[in-house]
Motif scaffolding. Structure first.
Motif, PDB file in Angstrom:
ATOM      1  N   GLN A  10      -4.003   0.678  10.616  1.00  0.00           N
ATOM      2  CA  GLN A  10      -5.362   0.354  11.052  1.00  0.00           C
ATOM      3  C   GLN A  10      -6.225  -0.146   9.893  1.00  0.00           C
ATOM      4  O   GLN A  10      -7.051  -1.048  10.066  1.00  0.00           O
ATOM      5  N   GLN A  11      -6.025   0.415   8.711  1.00  0.00           N
ATOM      6  CA  GLN A  11      -6.772  -0.044   7.544  1.00  0.00           C
ATOM      7  C   GLN A  11      -6.466  -1.499   7.220  1.00  0.00           C
ATOM      8  O   GLN A  11      -7.368  -2.281   6.887  1.00  0.00           O
ATOM      9  N   ASN A  60      -3.083   0.773  17.646  1.00  0.00           N
ATOM     10  CA  ASN A  60      -3.627   0.688  16.292  1.00  0.00           C
ATOM     11  C   ASN A  60      -4.474  -0.568  16.113  1.00  0.00           C
ATOM     12  O   ASN A  60      -5.551  -0.531  15.507  1.00  0.00           O
ATOM     13  N   ALA A 108      -8.554  -0.695  15.529  1.00  0.00           N
ATOM     14  CA  ALA A 108      -9.080  -1.342  14.327  1.00  0.00           C
ATOM     15  C   ALA A 108     -10.114  -2.402  14.695  1.00  0.00           C
ATOM     16  O   ALA A 108     -11.173  -2.509  14.050  1.00  0.00           O
ATOM     17  N   ARG A 114       0.812  -1.215   0.000  1.00  0.00           N
ATOM     18  CA  ARG A 114       0.000   0.000   0.000  1.00  0.00           C
ATOM     19  C   ARG A 114       0.848   1.269   0.000  1.00  0.00           C
ATOM     20  O   ARG A 114       0.338   2.367   0.203  1.00  0.00           O
ATOM     21  N   GLN A 140      -8.215  -3.645   9.773  1.00  0.00           N
ATOM     22  CA  GLN A 140      -9.657  -3.657   9.535  1.00  0.00           C
ATOM     23  C   GLN A 140     -10.020  -4.496   8.313  1.00  0.00           C
ATOM     24  O   GLN A 140     -11.013  -5.231   8.324  1.00  0.00           O
ATOM     25  N   ASP A 141      -9.208  -4.408   7.278  1.00  0.00           N
ATOM     26  CA  ASP A 141      -9.499  -5.170   6.068  1.00  0.00           C
ATOM     27  C   ASP A 141      -9.418  -6.673   6.320  1.00  0.00           C
ATOM     28  O   ASP A 141     -10.192  -7.451   5.746  1.00  0.00           O
ATOM     29  N   ARG A 188     -12.596  -7.583   7.864  1.00  0.00           N
ATOM     30  CA  ARG A 188     -13.697  -7.496   6.902  1.00  0.00           C
ATOM     31  C   ARG A 188     -13.776  -8.722   5.982  1.00  0.00           C
ATOM     32  O   ARG A 188     -14.854  -9.086   5.515  1.00  0.00           O
ATOM     33  N   ASP A 224      -2.823   5.340  10.192  1.00  0.00           N
ATOM     34  CA  ASP A 224      -4.080   5.151   9.471  1.00  0.00           C
ATOM     35  C   ASP A 224      -4.012   3.942   8.547  1.00  0.00           C
ATOM     36  O   ASP A 224      -4.970   3.162   8.440  1.00  0.00           O
ATOM     37  N   VAL A 225      -2.860   3.757   7.895  1.00  0.00           N
ATOM     38  CA  VAL A 225      -2.711   2.622   6.983  1.00  0.00           C
ATOM     39  C   VAL A 225      -2.614   1.320   7.771  1.00  0.00           C
ATOM     40  O   VAL A 225      -3.190   0.297   7.382  1.00  0.00           O
ATOM     41  N   THR A 243     -14.308  -2.412  13.906  1.00  0.00           N
ATOM     42  CA  THR A 243     -14.701  -3.349  12.852  1.00  0.00           C
ATOM     43  C   THR A 243     -15.403  -4.604  13.359  1.00  0.00           C
ATOM     44  O   THR A 243     -16.406  -5.040  12.787  1.00  0.00           O
TER      45      THR A 243
END
Length: 221
Positions: A57-58, A102, A106, A29, A61-62, A65, A54-55, A110
């Motif tokens: 945590q993304q 982090n 997350a 990323r 979270q992904d 998901r 932020d990345v 989520t």
């Protein structure tokens, strides 16, 4: 936080899915995961916990998901011995704390029933020093234990659900890590590296011998 401890679900026979790579996904990323390092063994993705929260945590979270039940906090190289390799040993607690925060953020955003594994990688000092013996012998038992206990305490304080002593190579280090990590009162899961199909570990030791050495010790998986 989850309504059930992870040990309850594992004991009941449930199959739980752990996430995939974090450092490699951060790199995909666009995060500079090798910041200030001359090789990937110096501080793999550790600085991203503060530089790119932020990345991080993304990524966590992904994984939730797409179906993961467990994410591993990005603490793989936030140990003092690892941060020392890029001149940040005095700041290791700051990066370790940020990684745990982090991961918990997350999860809370989520999947409240998801688990945060507080990951701690082995010091792997033999890579740098060229000494083919356990880290606990290179560092001395007191220093080795202190590093694991302090790191585990940070993870516990920030809300990790269990401690994952990961990427451990020698049986002596496995035993020492389990004893140290268990001192903070969370479940402990051990992950060993480079095991072949016959159950031989990286340095010629065997998983059966490891299991014998772990008998009676507070390791949950």
């Amino acid at each position: 936080m989850p309504s059930k401890k992870i040990t309850e679900r594992l004991d009941s026979g449930e199959v739980l899915l752990m996430d995939g790579g974090t450092g490699s996904e951060l790199q995909r990323r666009g995060v500079n995961v090798l910041k200030d390092a001359t090789s990937e063994l110096k501080a793999w993705a550790a600085t991203s916990n503060i530089d790119n929260p932020d990345v991080v945590q993304q990524v966590h979270q992904d994984y939730f998901r797409v179906g993961a039940d467990i994410i591993i906090s990005n603490n793989f190289w936030t140990t003092p011995t690892s941060m020392d390799r890029i001149g940040l040993r005095d700041d290791w607690k700051k990066y370790a704390t940020a990684a745990a925060q982090n991961a918990v953020k997350a999860r809370d955003a989520t999947n409240l029933e998801g688990y945060v594994a507080g990951g701690i990688a082995a010091p792997t000092l033999f890579f740098r020093l060229g000494i083919n013996k356990p880290d606990i012998e290179i560092m001395g038992e007191e220093s080795f234990t202190q590093d694991y206990v302090e790191h585990s305490q940070i993870l516990a304080d920030e809300g990790a659900d269990f401690i994952l002593a990961e990427y451990v190579g020698y049986i002596a280090d496995c035993v020492g890590a389990v004893k140290a990590c268990s001192q903070v009162g969370l479940p402990v899961i051990l992950a060993i590296r480079h095991v072949d199909r016959e159950g031989n570990m990286q340095f010629g030791e065997n998983v059966e011998t490891l299991c014998d050495e772990l008998k009676g010790l507070p390791v949950d998986a």
